[in-house]
Scaffold this motif. Structure first.
Motif, PDB file in Angstrom:
ATOM      1  N   TYR A 198       0.806  -1.216   0.000  1.00  0.00           N
ATOM      2  CA  TYR A 198       0.000   0.000   0.000  1.00  0.00           C
ATOM      3  C   TYR A 198       0.842   1.270   0.000  1.00  0.00           C
ATOM      4  O   TYR A 198       1.875   1.344   0.645  1.00  0.00           O
ATOM      5  N   ASP A 199       0.356   2.274  -0.730  1.00  0.00           N
ATOM      6  CA  ASP A 199       1.015   3.577  -0.736  1.00  0.00           C
ATOM      7  C   ASP A 199       0.815   4.295   0.588  1.00  0.00           C
ATOM      8  O   ASP A 199       1.691   5.035   1.051  1.00  0.00           O
ATOM      9  N   MET A 200      -0.363   4.108   1.174  1.00  0.00           N
ATOM     10  CA  MET A 200      -0.630   4.718   2.477  1.00  0.00           C
ATOM     11  C   MET A 200      -1.593   3.835   3.259  1.00  0.00           C
ATOM     12  O   MET A 200      -2.503   3.236   2.688  1.00  0.00           O
ATOM     13  N   ILE A 201      -1.365   3.756   4.562  1.00  0.00           N
ATOM     14  CA  ILE A 201      -2.246   3.014   5.457  1.00  0.00           C
ATOM     15  C   ILE A 201      -2.785   3.987   6.498  1.00  0.00           C
ATOM     16  O   ILE A 201      -2.020   4.679   7.166  1.00  0.00           O
ATOM     17  N   LEU A 202      -4.096   4.061   6.589  1.00  0.00           N
ATOM     18  CA  LEU A 202      -4.734   4.947   7.546  1.00  0.00           C
ATOM     19  C   LEU A 202      -4.885   4.215   8.871  1.00  0.00           C
ATOM     20  O   LEU A 202      -5.588   3.207   8.949  1.00  0.00           O
ATOM     21  N   ASN A 203      -4.242   4.706   9.903  1.00  0.00           N
ATOM     22  CA  ASN A 203      -4.183   4.012  11.190  1.00  0.00           C
ATOM     23  C   ASN A 203      -5.101   4.636  12.231  1.00  0.00           C
ATOM     24  O   ASN A 203      -5.278   5.851  12.279  1.00  0.00           O
ATOM     25  N   TYR A 204      -5.650   3.781  13.074  1.00  0.00           N
ATOM     26  CA  TYR A 204      -6.467   4.252  14.199  1.00  0.00           C
ATOM     27  C   TYR A 204      -5.605   4.992  15.221  1.00  0.00           C
ATOM     28  O   TYR A 204      -5.991   6.020  15.757  1.00  0.00           O
ATOM     29  N   GLU A 253      -7.909  14.173   3.979  1.00  0.00           N
ATOM     30  CA  GLU A 253      -6.692  14.945   3.719  1.00  0.00           C
ATOM     31  C   GLU A 253      -5.530  14.028   3.354  1.00  0.00           C
ATOM     32  O   GLU A 253      -4.718  14.352   2.467  1.00  0.00           O
ATOM     33  N   ALA A 254      -5.447  12.884   4.041  1.00  0.00           N
ATOM     34  CA  ALA A 254      -4.366  11.936   3.752  1.00  0.00           C
ATOM     35  C   ALA A 254      -4.510  11.342   2.352  1.00  0.00           C
ATOM     36  O   ALA A 254      -3.523  11.167   1.625  1.00  0.00           O
ATOM     37  N   ILE A 255      -5.744  11.041   1.960  1.00  0.00           N
ATOM     38  CA  ILE A 255      -5.988  10.484   0.629  1.00  0.00           C
ATOM     39  C   ILE A 255      -5.635  11.510  -0.448  1.00  0.00           C
ATOM     40  O   ILE A 255      -4.957  11.192  -1.440  1.00  0.00           O
ATOM     41  N   ILE A 256      -6.086  12.737  -0.264  1.00  0.00           N
ATOM     42  CA  ILE A 256      -5.788  13.793  -1.239  1.00  0.00           C
ATOM     43  C   ILE A 256      -4.281  14.012  -1.363  1.00  0.00           C
ATOM     44  O   ILE A 256      -3.738  14.139  -2.464  1.00  0.00           O
ATOM     45  N   ASP A 257      -3.605  14.024  -0.219  1.00  0.00           N
ATOM     46  CA  ASP A 257      -2.155  14.224  -0.227  1.00  0.00           C
ATOM     47  C   ASP A 257      -1.447  13.103  -0.973  1.00  0.00           C
ATOM     48  O   ASP A 257      -0.495  13.341  -1.731  1.00  0.00           O
ATOM     49  N   THR A 258      -1.917  11.869  -0.778  1.00  0.00           N
ATOM     50  CA  THR A 258      -1.290  10.728  -1.449  1.00  0.00           C
ATOM     51  C   THR A 258      -1.498  10.779  -2.957  1.00  0.00           C
ATOM     52  O   THR A 258      -0.596  10.453  -3.737  1.00  0.00           O
TER      53      THR A 258
END
Length: 266
Positions: A23-29, A242-247
Motif C-alpha cells: 500500500y502507498d498509504m495506510i490509515l491508522n487508528y 486529507e491523507a488520501i488527497i495528499d497521497t
C-alpha cells in the motif's frame, strides 16, 4: 492504493500481515496499529472515522428503539455481539445469555458471517428462536452502543468499539480461547484489563455485581484506549480525506514495494 487498518484490531495476524507492504498509504487508528504497519513511512494516524458521529453527538436512537420488541426503558440493556466461526462464544454461552432476558433488555448483534454463511445456519436459527431482539449489519453499531449499558462479546472486533464508546465490556472465553490467545498478543493484553469469563461462569450473578460496582481507576484502561485510538474529536474522517488527497496529489515511490514486486515477478 489506500487501506484503512482495523479489522476490528482483534485479528492481529490478519491485520498486520505481509501484504501491508503493497500500500502507498495506510490509515491508522492509533499508535498501536501504526507501529505494526508503518512500512516505508506509509502510515498516517487519523483515529477511527466510524466514530465521528459518536463524538459529534449525532447519534439518534429513535429508529433502533422503535424496532425493539418488549423493550423496557427501566431495565438495563445488554448488547451481545459474538464473532462467527470456531472462536465464537455462541455454542457455549447462548443458554446463559438467554436467561438474562428475565432481568435485562438483551440485544444480539449478529456478525456478518453468522448472518450470511451456510455454515452458520444452525446458529442463526437458534439465536432467532431464543431472543426477541436480533440485529445484523442493517442496524448501525453506534446506535446499538448508545443504548447499551454493557457489551458482551468474545474475539469480535466489537471489543474495541465498546471500549472506545466507554461501555462496560465482558469478554466470553471458550474452550478454544487458549489456542486463540497463544497467537494473538493483543488478546492477552485486553484480558489483563477487560473483564473476561471462562465457561461455567454465571452471567446473571456477574452482571448484578458489575452494575453495582463503583467506577474503577481508569488510568490503565485509558492508556490502552489512547494507544489504540489517537483521536476522539470527531474529525477522523477529515484527516482521512486529507491523507488520501495528499497521497494522490503527491505520490511517493515506495522502494521496498517495487523491490518486492520485482522479486515476486508481479
Amino acid at each position: 492504493m489506500m487501506y484503512g487498518v482495523g479489522f476490528g484490531l482483534e485479528k492481529e495476524s490478519w491485520n498486520f500481515s505481509y501484504w501491508n507492504v503493497f500500500y502507498d498509504m495506510i490509515l491508522n487508528y492509533g499508535q498501536y496499529d501504526y507501529e505494526r504497519t508503518n512500512i516505508f513511512n506509509s502510515g498516517r494516524i487519523i483515529g477511527n472515522p466510524k466514530f465521528d458521529r459518536w463524538f459529534n453527538n449525532q447519534i439518534n436512537v429513535d429508529l433502533v428503539l422503535s424496532s425493539m420488541k418488549n423493550y423496557e426503558p427501566s431495565k438495563k440493556t445488554v448488547l451481545y455481539a459474538p464473532t462467527y466461526g470456531e472462536h465464537s462464544s455462541i455454542d457455549q454461552w447462548l443458554d446463559k445469555l438467554e436467561l438474562l432476558q428475565k432481568e435485562y433488555n438483551v440485544i444480539v448483534k449478529l456478525h456478518h458471517g453468522t448472518t450470511s454463511l451456510q455454515s452458520e445456519f444452525s446458529r442463526r436459527q437458534k439465536i432467532y428462536s431464543m431472543f426477541d431482539n436480533v440485529t445484523d449489519d442493517r442496524t448501525n453499531t453506534l446506535d446499538l452502543l448508545k443504548i447499551a449499558d454493557i457489551v458482551i462479546t468474545d474475539t469480535s472486533g466489537m471489543i474495541f468499539d465498546s471500549l472506545l464508546a466507554g461501555k462496560k465490556t465482558i469478554i466470553l472465553n471458550t474452550d478454544r480461547s487458549d489456542k486463540y490467545k497463544s497467537k494473538s498478543p493483543e488478546a492477552n493484553l485486553l484480558r489483563e484489563i477487560v473483564t473476561s469469563y471462562d465457561i461455567g461462569r454465571s452471567l446473571e450473578t456477574s452482571l448484578q455485581s458489575i452494575f453495582s460496582e463503583e467506577p474503577l481507576e481508569v488510568d490503565i484502561m485509558q492508556s490502552l484506549i489512547d494507544n489504540f485510538f489517537a483521536f476522539r474529536d470527531g474529525r477522523s474522517s477529515v484527516r482521512a480525506a486529507e491523507a488520501i488527497i495528499d497521497t494522490v496529489q503527491n505520490p511517493k515511490q515506495n522502494i521496498l514495494r517495487e523491490d518486492l514486486k520485482e522479486k515476486l515477478k508481479l
